[in-house]
Motif scaffolding. Structure first.
Motif, PDB file in Angstrom:
ATOM      1  N   ILE A   3       0.844  -1.204   0.000  1.00  0.00           N
ATOM      2  CA  ILE A   3       0.000   0.000   0.000  1.00  0.00           C
ATOM      3  C   ILE A   3       0.874   1.248   0.000  1.00  0.00           C
ATOM      4  N   LEU A   4       1.912   1.252   0.830  1.00  0.00           N
ATOM      5  CA  LEU A   4       2.810   2.392   0.886  1.00  0.00           C
ATOM      6  C   LEU A   4       3.569   2.560  -0.432  1.00  0.00           C
ATOM      7  N   CYS A   5       3.927   1.437  -1.065  1.00  0.00           N
ATOM      8  CA  CYS A   5       4.607   1.500  -2.364  1.00  0.00           C
ATOM      9  C   CYS A   5       3.678   2.037  -3.445  1.00  0.00           C
ATOM     10  N   PHE A   6       2.408   1.658  -3.382  1.00  0.00           N
ATOM     11  CA  PHE A   6       1.438   2.173  -4.349  1.00  0.00           C
ATOM     12  C   PHE A   6       1.303   3.688  -4.214  1.00  0.00           C
ATOM     13  N   ILE A   7       1.324   4.162  -2.972  1.00  0.00           N
ATOM     14  CA  ILE A   7       1.276   5.618  -2.739  1.00  0.00           C
ATOM     15  C   ILE A   7       2.527   6.281  -3.317  1.00  0.00           C
ATOM     16  N   MET A   8       3.690   5.616  -3.149  1.00  0.00           N
ATOM     17  CA  MET A   8       4.930   6.150  -3.718  1.00  0.00           C
ATOM     18  C   MET A   8       4.847   6.236  -5.238  1.00  0.00           C
ATOM     19  N   ILE A   9       4.384   5.161  -5.864  1.00  0.00           N
ATOM     20  CA  ILE A   9       4.280   5.136  -7.327  1.00  0.00           C
ATOM     21  C   ILE A   9       3.341   6.237  -7.812  1.00  0.00           C
ATOM     22  N   SER A  10       2.192   6.348  -7.178  1.00  0.00           N
ATOM     23  CA  SER A  10       1.212   7.369  -7.569  1.00  0.00           C
ATOM     24  C   SER A  10       1.776   8.773  -7.373  1.00  0.00           C
ATOM     25  N   GLY A  11       2.414   8.989  -6.215  1.00  0.00           N
ATOM     26  CA  GLY A  11       3.002  10.301  -5.943  1.00  0.00           C
ATOM     27  C   GLY A  11       4.105  10.635  -6.922  1.00  0.00           C
ATOM     28  N   GLY A  12       4.934   9.625  -7.276  1.00  0.00           N
ATOM     29  CA  GLY A  12       6.010   9.855  -8.227  1.00  0.00           C
ATOM     30  C   GLY A  12       5.495  10.209  -9.607  1.00  0.00           C
ATOM     31  N   ILE A  13       4.433   9.521 -10.056  1.00  0.00           N
ATOM     32  CA  ILE A  13       3.846   9.807 -11.371  1.00  0.00           C
ATOM     33  C   ILE A  13       3.251  11.214 -11.403  1.00  0.00           C
ATOM     34  N   ILE A  14       2.522  11.568 -10.345  1.00  0.00           N
ATOM     35  CA  ILE A  14       1.932  12.910 -10.267  1.00  0.00           C
ATOM     36  C   ILE A  14       3.026  13.974 -10.277  1.00  0.00           C
ATOM     37  N   LEU A  15       4.090  13.738  -9.498  1.00  0.00           N
ATOM     38  CA  LEU A  15       5.204  14.682  -9.445  1.00  0.00           C
ATOM     39  C   LEU A  15       5.845  14.833 -10.818  1.00  0.00           C
ATOM     40  N   LEU A  16       6.033  13.720 -11.525  1.00  0.00           N
ATOM     41  CA  LEU A  16       6.648  13.747 -12.845  1.00  0.00           C
ATOM     42  C   LEU A  16       5.814  14.573 -13.819  1.00  0.00           C
ATOM     43  N   ILE A  17       4.505  14.388 -13.787  1.00  0.00           N
ATOM     44  CA  ILE A  17       3.610  15.125 -14.681  1.00  0.00           C
ATOM     45  C   ILE A  17       3.613  16.620 -14.356  1.00  0.00           C
ATOM     46  N   VAL A  18       3.510  16.936 -13.073  1.00  0.00           N
ATOM     47  CA  VAL A  18       3.475  18.347 -12.653  1.00  0.00           C
ATOM     48  C   VAL A  18       4.774  19.061 -13.021  1.00  0.00           C
ATOM     49  N   LEU A  19       5.909  18.445 -12.732  1.00  0.00           N
ATOM     50  CA  LEU A  19       7.199  19.068 -13.037  1.00  0.00           C
ATOM     51  C   LEU A  19       7.398  19.218 -14.541  1.00  0.00           C
ATOM     52  N   ALA A  20       6.915  18.243 -15.325  1.00  0.00           N
ATOM     53  CA  ALA A  20       7.029  18.324 -16.784  1.00  0.00           C
ATOM     54  C   ALA A  20       6.206  19.500 -17.316  1.00  0.00           C
ATOM     55  N   ILE A  21       5.002  19.676 -16.772  1.00  0.00           N
ATOM     56  CA  ILE A  21       4.141  20.789 -17.194  1.00  0.00           C
ATOM     57  C   ILE A  21       4.780  22.135 -16.828  1.00  0.00           C
ATOM     58  N   LEU A  22       5.282  22.236 -15.602  1.00  0.00           N
ATOM     59  CA  LEU A  22       5.921  23.482 -15.165  1.00  0.00           C
ATOM     60  C   LEU A  22       7.164  23.782 -15.998  1.00  0.00           C
ATOM     61  N   ASP A  23       7.929  22.742 -16.334  1.00  0.00           N
ATOM     62  CA  ASP A  23       9.132  22.942 -17.158  1.00  0.00           C
ATOM     63  C   ASP A  23       8.756  23.421 -18.560  1.00  0.00           C
ATOM     64  N   LYS A  24       7.685  22.863 -19.118  1.00  0.00           N
ATOM     65  CA  LYS A  24       7.243  23.269 -20.455  1.00  0.00           C
ATOM     66  C   LYS A  24       6.783  24.725 -20.459  1.00  0.00           C
ATOM     67  N   ARG A  25       6.050  25.112 -19.421  1.00  0.00           N
ATOM     68  CA  ARG A  25       5.593  26.511 -19.313  1.00  0.00           C
ATOM     69  C   ARG A  25       6.775  27.454 -19.193  1.00  0.00           C
ATOM     70  N   LYS A  26       7.757  27.030 -18.407  1.00  0.00           N
ATOM     71  CA  LYS A  26       8.953  27.866 -18.209  1.00  0.00           C
ATOM     72  C   LYS A  26       9.699  28.062 -19.523  1.00  0.00           C
ATOM     73  N   LYS A  27       9.815  27.015 -20.306  1.00  0.00           N
ATOM     74  CA  LYS A  27      10.511  27.111 -21.602  1.00  0.00           C
ATOM     75  C   LYS A  27       9.727  27.973 -22.570  1.00  0.00           C
ATOM     76  N   ASN A  28       8.389  27.871 -22.552  1.00  0.00           N
ATOM     77  CA  ASN A  28       7.552  28.688 -23.429  1.00  0.00           C
ATOM     78  C   ASN A  28       7.670  30.164 -23.070  1.00  0.00           C
ATOM     79  N   GLN A  29       7.749  30.473 -21.779  1.00  0.00           N
ATOM     80  CA  GLN A  29       7.907  31.863 -21.335  1.00  0.00           C
ATOM     81  C   GLN A  29       9.223  32.447 -21.822  1.00  0.00           C
ATOM     82  N   HIS A  30      10.275  31.630 -21.796  1.00  0.00           N
ATOM     83  CA  HIS A  30      11.583  32.100 -22.266  1.00  0.00           C
ATOM     84  C   HIS A  30      11.579  32.358 -23.761  1.00  0.00           C
ATOM     85  N   LYS A  31      10.810  31.552 -24.508  1.00  0.00           N
ATOM     86  CA  LYS A  31      10.710  31.761 -25.952  1.00  0.00           C
ATOM     87  C   LYS A  31       9.997  33.061 -26.284  1.00  0.00           C
ATOM     88  N   ASN A  32       8.986  33.352 -25.457  1.00  0.00           N
ATOM     89  CA  ASN A  32       8.212  34.582 -25.684  1.00  0.00           C
ATOM     90  C   ASN A  32       8.959  35.812 -25.161  1.00  0.00           C
TER      91      ASN A  32
END
Length: 331
Positions: free
Chosen positions: A302-331
């Motif tokens: 159960i604790l590992c499932f929480i880790m996996i879920s948290g890691g996936i969510i973190l990966l998605i959020v950081l990827a979105i924030l990184d993409k926004r940051k790169k788009n801002q620099h382009k503009n």
């Protein structure tokens, strides 16, 4: 019938104490020594990344003093979290809730024999270590995800020694098995030799139980599985990825997902704590020495499932924030 034993006896010369029977030196234990090896290894891996410039920013250079204070802070919080989580979550007696001062008491309360801090929880250590790193980075005004990435690359190789310490203690053994590398652990529970399935199991692995009333059956060396897959294998993957990460925090998320996934699988070979049993069991089957269903889920899973879920969510959020940051620099 097998004529050659298809199992391994746990080496009789291995004891939890490094110098058993020797006054004072008998207090030194392999498990504690493995912790020292683990932390030293993590430090050297972290230092190698420091030499590669992984912790530098365009405006700020890391120093060796930073490395030492960072990992020291992480270790202190890791130990606190591992011990507190183990005693308050995994201990079902309620003793530590009633007497919290015993959480860090290194002696047996009845025999007063020195035991060290017997009982550490990985997931508690994960939470504690994460808190320690966050506090250090905010206090020293360092980029949090960059430093977490570096630490997550260093942790698995050090973690290998922790699981070797469990093996030397003869603890955290796995479920019974007939694989040729199954090991008979002295501290594992025994079974009555009069039970039919015990006789059949012993015959299959070549174990002679003719003159035994209680039989100690071979088990998966799950500590070694964890040392190999959660330690060496996971470290190898992260080490190869360290110079190819698309954004800061990527390696931290990969570590969280990777460890959670590998540990989730290995939990099927590792025997759950007897007093906890399965947290989820569709058939309400609490037989722990073997697993009759993949749907029998332990606390660790159960604790590992929480880790996996948290890691996936973190990966998605950081990827979105990184993409926004790169788009801002382009503009």
């Amino acid at each position: 019938m097998n004529f050659l034993p298809l199992y391994i006896n746990y080496p009789s010369w291995i004891h939890p104490e490094i110098f058993p029977g020797v006054p004072l030196l008998g207090l030194l234990r392999w498990y504690g020594l493995m912790y020292i090896f683990a932390f030293a290894t993590a430090y050297f891996v972290l230092k190698q990344q420091f030499k590669e410039g992984a912790l530098d920013t365009p405006t700020q250079k890391a120093s060796e003093d930073d490395i030492f204070s960072f990992i020291t802070c992480g270790i202190v919080f890791l130990l606190l979290g591992a011990r507190i989580f183990s005693t308050l979550v995994y201990d079902t007696s309620g003793l530590y809730w009633r007497k919290p001062w015993l959480i860090f008491w290194p002696f047996d309360t009845e025999t007063h024999k020195f035991t060290g801090l017997a009982g550490m929880s990985y997931h508690g250590g994960f939470i504690g270590g994460l808190i320690g790193m966050i506090i250090w980075c905010f206090y020293h005004k360092r980029p949090l995800w960059k430093w977490i990435d570096a630490m997550c690359v260093a942790i698995p190789l050090g973690y290998t020694f922790g699981r070797l310490g469990n093996f030397l203690n003869g603890e955290l053994y796995g479920r019974i098995t007939t694989v040729p590398w199954g090991i008979v652990f002295p501290q594992a529970p025994s079974f009555s030799s009069t039970i039919d399935w015990v006789q059949a199991f012993a015959a299959e692995c070549g174990l002679d139980i003719a003159e035994q009333k209680l039989v100690n059956l071979p088990r998966h060396p799950s500590q070694l599985y964890e040392a190999l897959f959660e330690g060496l294998l996971l470290w190898s993957v992260l080490w190869l990825l360290r110079k190819h990460k698309p954004f800061d925090g990527f390696l931290g998320a990969c570590y969280t997902i990777g460890y959670g996934a590998v540990r989730f699988v290995i939990e099927y070979f590792r025997q759950p704590d007897a007093d906890l049993g399965y947290r989820i069991s569709p058939t309400n089957n609490q037989v722990l020495y073997t697993n009759s269903s993949l749907l029998n889920i332990s606390t660790g899973q159960i604790l590992c499932f929480i880790m996996i879920s948290g890691g996936i969510i973190l990966l998605i959020v950081l990827a979105i924030l990184d993409k926004r940051k790169k788009n801002q620099h382009k503009n």
